[in-house]
Design a protein around this motif. Structure first.
Motif, mmCIF file in Angstrom:
data_model
loop_
_atom_site.group_PDB
_atom_site.id
_atom_site.type_symbol
_atom_site.label_atom_id
_atom_site.label_comp_id
_atom_site.label_asym_id
_atom_site.label_seq_id
_atom_site.Cartn_x
_atom_site.Cartn_y
_atom_site.Cartn_z
ATOM 1 N N MET A 13 0.828 -1.206 0.000
ATOM 2 C CA MET A 13 0.000 0.000 0.000
ATOM 3 C C MET A 13 0.866 1.261 0.000
ATOM 4 S SD MET A 13 -3.177 -0.895 2.452
ATOM 5 C CE MET A 13 -4.111 -2.389 2.255
ATOM 6 N N LEU A 43 -8.726 1.089 3.176
ATOM 7 C CA LEU A 43 -8.303 -0.296 2.926
ATOM 8 C C LEU A 43 -7.415 -0.823 4.044
ATOM 9 C CD1 LEU A 43 -7.466 -0.452 -0.886
ATOM 10 C CD2 LEU A 43 -9.280 -1.650 0.312
ATOM 11 N N SER A 44 -6.399 -0.057 4.410
ATOM 12 C CA SER A 44 -5.481 -0.546 5.444
ATOM 13 C C SER A 44 -6.162 -0.607 6.809
ATOM 14 C CB SER A 44 -4.208 0.309 5.496
ATOM 15 O OG SER A 44 -4.501 1.656 5.776
ATOM 16 N N LEU A 47 -8.461 -3.884 6.464
ATOM 17 C CA LEU A 47 -7.709 -5.118 6.261
ATOM 18 C C LEU A 47 -6.668 -5.378 7.339
ATOM 19 C CD1 LEU A 47 -7.111 -4.916 2.409
ATOM 20 C CD2 LEU A 47 -8.774 -6.346 3.609
ATOM 21 N N GLY A 146 -12.877 3.293 -1.428
ATOM 22 C CA GLY A 146 -12.379 2.188 -0.596
ATOM 23 C C GLY A 146 -13.509 1.366 -0.002
ATOM 24 N N LEU A 150 -14.287 -2.633 -0.884
ATOM 25 C CA LEU A 150 -14.331 -3.629 0.184
ATOM 26 C C LEU A 150 -15.700 -4.288 0.279
ATOM 27 C CD1 LEU A 150 -12.228 -1.769 2.869
ATOM 28 C CD2 LEU A 150 -11.634 -3.923 1.747
#
Length: 169
Positions: A13, A43-44, A47, A146, A150
């Protein structure tokens, strides 16, 4: 998810964010608005969790500044957004809450934190009518992308989100 996998995803990323910052940013006075950073924050956060999200935001901000595509506003704004996105998601396990965390953290709190510096560098009128609305719009756009991506992964059952991380199927 194992720690090595989380570190690898974080590094990926960071690389994506840093490399794409040369192509996808909007220059506004002394700042450069970068929606992909908000996308990566969501996202980070989902996840990997809040710690990795903040580390990713910090590294991308530093590397972007070194490359000349960053701004002084990226440090506080992006890291606050990444942290809130991660915390909101951890607390509720709902992707839309990560979106709200990013928008509240970066778009609202980040803009408030950066307002004094933006006023000094760009003038009050440019900060109020240019920087702040685009900062908020950038965080909404990136975080929404994002959250949508997801959500698609979840509907397709590509990823299963667990208490300890993410397992890809």
């Amino acid at each position: 998810m194992r720690k090595t996998h989380k570190l690898t995803l974080t590094a990926m990323m960071i690389a994506i964010g840093t490399l794409s910052s040369n192509l996808f940013f909007i220059p506004i006075g002394f700042t450069k608005v970068f929606p992909i950073q908000h996308f990566l924050n969501v996202l980070s956060a989902v996840l990997l969790g809040p710690v990795y999200a903040v580390a990713q935001a910090l590294c991308v901000s530093i590397l972007r500044n070194i490359m000349g595509t960053g701004s002084v506003f990226a440090f506080p704004g992006s890291m606050v957004g990444a942290l809130l996105a991660g915390l909101f998601f951890m607390k509720t396990r709902k992707i839309y809450m990560a979106f709200f965390g990013e928008v509240i953290g970066t778009g609202i709190l980040g803009a408030i934190l950066c307002y004094p510096i933006a006023t000094l560098l760009m003038g009050q009128e440019a900060a109020v009518f240019g920087f702040i609305p685009l900062f908020i719009f950038s965080s909404i756009a990136g975080a929404l992308i994002g959250a949508i991506i997801l959500s698609v992964f979840l509907k397709k059952k590509v990823a299963v989100f667990t208490q300890n991380g993410t397992t890809l199927k």
